[in-house]
Design a protein around this motif. Sequence first.
Motif, PDB file in Angstrom:
ATOM      1  N   LEU A 199       0.763  -1.188   0.056  1.00  0.00           N
ATOM      2  CA  LEU A 199       0.056   0.060   0.083  1.00  0.00           C
ATOM      3  C   LEU A 199       0.957   1.307   0.044  1.00  0.00           C
ATOM      4  O   LEU A 199       0.451   2.210  -0.557  1.00  0.00           O
ATOM      5  N   ARG A 200       1.969   1.101   0.821  1.00  0.00           N
ATOM      6  CA  ARG A 200       2.846   2.460   0.648  1.00  0.00           C
ATOM      7  C   ARG A 200       4.282   2.101   1.122  1.00  0.00           C
ATOM      8  O   ARG A 200       4.433   1.343   2.166  1.00  0.00           O
ATOM      9  N   ARG A 201       5.285   2.228   0.084  1.00  0.00           N
ATOM     10  CA  ARG A 201       6.613   2.158   0.631  1.00  0.00           C
ATOM     11  C   ARG A 201       7.253   3.465   1.236  1.00  0.00           C
ATOM     12  O   ARG A 201       6.635   4.449   0.988  1.00  0.00           O
ATOM     13  N   ASP A 202       8.385   3.291   1.759  1.00  0.00           N
ATOM     14  CA  ASP A 202       9.204   4.591   2.148  1.00  0.00           C
ATOM     15  C   ASP A 202       8.200   5.327   2.882  1.00  0.00           C
ATOM     16  O   ASP A 202       7.962   6.747   2.990  1.00  0.00           O
ATOM     17  N   SER A 244     -11.083   0.419   3.955  1.00  0.00           N
ATOM     18  CA  SER A 244     -10.613   1.227   2.812  1.00  0.00           C
ATOM     19  C   SER A 244     -10.658   2.714   3.074  1.00  0.00           C
ATOM     20  O   SER A 244      -9.735   3.683   2.766  1.00  0.00           O
ATOM     21  N   LYS A 245     -11.800   3.346   3.525  1.00  0.00           N
ATOM     22  CA  LYS A 245     -12.050   4.658   3.954  1.00  0.00           C
ATOM     23  C   LYS A 245     -11.248   4.968   5.044  1.00  0.00           C
ATOM     24  O   LYS A 245     -10.618   6.262   4.922  1.00  0.00           O
ATOM     25  N   ASP A 252      -4.036   9.093   1.360  1.00  0.00           N
ATOM     26  CA  ASP A 252      -4.373  10.241   0.415  1.00  0.00           C
ATOM     27  C   ASP A 252      -4.477   9.669  -0.796  1.00  0.00           C
ATOM     28  O   ASP A 252      -3.961   9.972  -1.813  1.00  0.00           O
ATOM     29  N   GLU A 253      -5.328   8.542  -0.919  1.00  0.00           N
ATOM     30  CA  GLU A 253      -5.810   7.862  -2.159  1.00  0.00           C
ATOM     31  C   GLU A 253      -7.198   7.818  -1.968  1.00  0.00           C
ATOM     32  O   GLU A 253      -7.912   7.593  -0.925  1.00  0.00           O
ATOM     33  N   GLU A 259      -9.859  -0.060  -2.002  1.00  0.00           N
ATOM     34  CA  GLU A 259     -10.770  -1.223  -1.995  1.00  0.00           C
ATOM     35  C   GLU A 259     -10.369  -2.222  -3.103  1.00  0.00           C
ATOM     36  O   GLU A 259     -10.510  -3.560  -2.629  1.00  0.00           O
ATOM     37  N   THR A 260     -10.442  -1.735  -4.276  1.00  0.00           N
ATOM     38  CA  THR A 260     -10.092  -2.395  -5.466  1.00  0.00           C
ATOM     39  C   THR A 260      -8.742  -3.272  -5.170  1.00  0.00           C
ATOM     40  O   THR A 260      -8.722  -4.704  -5.392  1.00  0.00           O
ATOM     41  N   ARG A 261      -7.855  -2.749  -4.737  1.00  0.00           N
ATOM     42  CA  ARG A 261      -6.521  -3.526  -4.380  1.00  0.00           C
ATOM     43  C   ARG A 261      -6.724  -4.494  -3.273  1.00  0.00           C
ATOM     44  O   ARG A 261      -5.778  -5.365  -3.285  1.00  0.00           O
ATOM     45  N   LEU A 262      -7.296  -4.100  -2.346  1.00  0.00           N
ATOM     46  CA  LEU A 262      -7.504  -5.134  -1.158  1.00  0.00           C
ATOM     47  C   LEU A 262      -8.724  -6.290  -1.249  1.00  0.00           C
ATOM     48  O   LEU A 262      -9.040  -6.824  -0.576  1.00  0.00           O
ATOM     49  N   THR A 263      -9.320  -6.173  -2.432  1.00  0.00           N
ATOM     50  CA  THR A 263     -10.123  -7.408  -2.743  1.00  0.00           C
ATOM     51  C   THR A 263      -9.767  -8.317  -2.963  1.00  0.00           C
ATOM     52  O   THR A 263      -8.747  -8.616  -3.835  1.00  0.00           O
TER      53      THR A 263
END
Length: 331
Positions: A199-202, A244-245, A252-253, A259-263
């Motif tokens: 979901l997030r690097r660095d 997701s919310k 900041d997405e 939600e699509t990425r975590l489905t």
Amino acid sequence: MRKVSYSSYQTTLKGGHTRSRIIILMIFVFAAFSVIFVRLFQLQIMRHDLYISIAEDQHFGAIDLPARRGDIYVKDTHSGELSKLATNTTLDLLYVDPMVAENKQEIATKLTPIVFPQSEYEQCMEKPEECFYAVEKKNTIETLIVSDTVWDVDSGATKKVESAREEELDFKSYSAMSQEISEDILRKITKSEVDFVVLRRDSEDDLMADIINERLPGIFVDTDRFMIYGDPTLIPESQLHIISKTLATYLDEPPSTIETRLTRRQVRYVFLRNKLSPEASQAIEDLNLKGIVLLPEHWRFYPEGELGSHLVGFINRENTGQYGTEGYFNI
């Protein structure tokens, strides 16, 4: 006073029970259809955009084809000869589509000696830090099969004799490492669902701390690699939208994107190796096994090594120029 026969009373009583059962059955059927209707309304209307996006992702794909960087030369002022300091080379990335792959054990067995040949093992022994596969330096005692040439008195000629010998090694033997790599490939390509989504690097320390404090199911923080990631298989479907919310406020997405990425979805891409040599790519093509894909990638290559590196600069993992000429002419 009116008299009612016992048989008439029984008939009336049975009729009442029958009507009650019919009413209960109708209520049950109505409730079942109501649940189905509500669920269909949720899927078809409320979450229509989400599932359309998932369907499109399964049927369409996009590959970024970055522009190739130009060559960098240095000119000898005396002879006028040009020497190439930086250029491009095309090497393949190897991945497997588990949904298409058939005999996964065969794939793992046949790919291992190609992606990790004996020659690479020897290079890893000399420079473990440059090895694609993790090499742990530790003393191990392994039984090796050694082939010796001896003189046979009876036949008057030499012959080869194999014998088992225990040796202390600084690293695992080639056969032991190959076995581990083969098992790792098999484990990866037999997964049925995606269980790792970055979901997030660095990530900054404050951001990681906030995510940890939220205690979101299926969401994890790797403080060593400054990474926030999720496991869709551990996220309850009923909480996916809320999770997701919540993540959207920190990352900041758009919530729909997260939600699509975590489905939950099936695995379609299992990365195995990049920067394959042309010989390795050809050997993999010759296997002609379903589910194996070679994807060409452009890589920066410096023929003269570190010569002029302080002027040329270098390219990072994101193919972005850093310092020197590479950084100055970065696109």
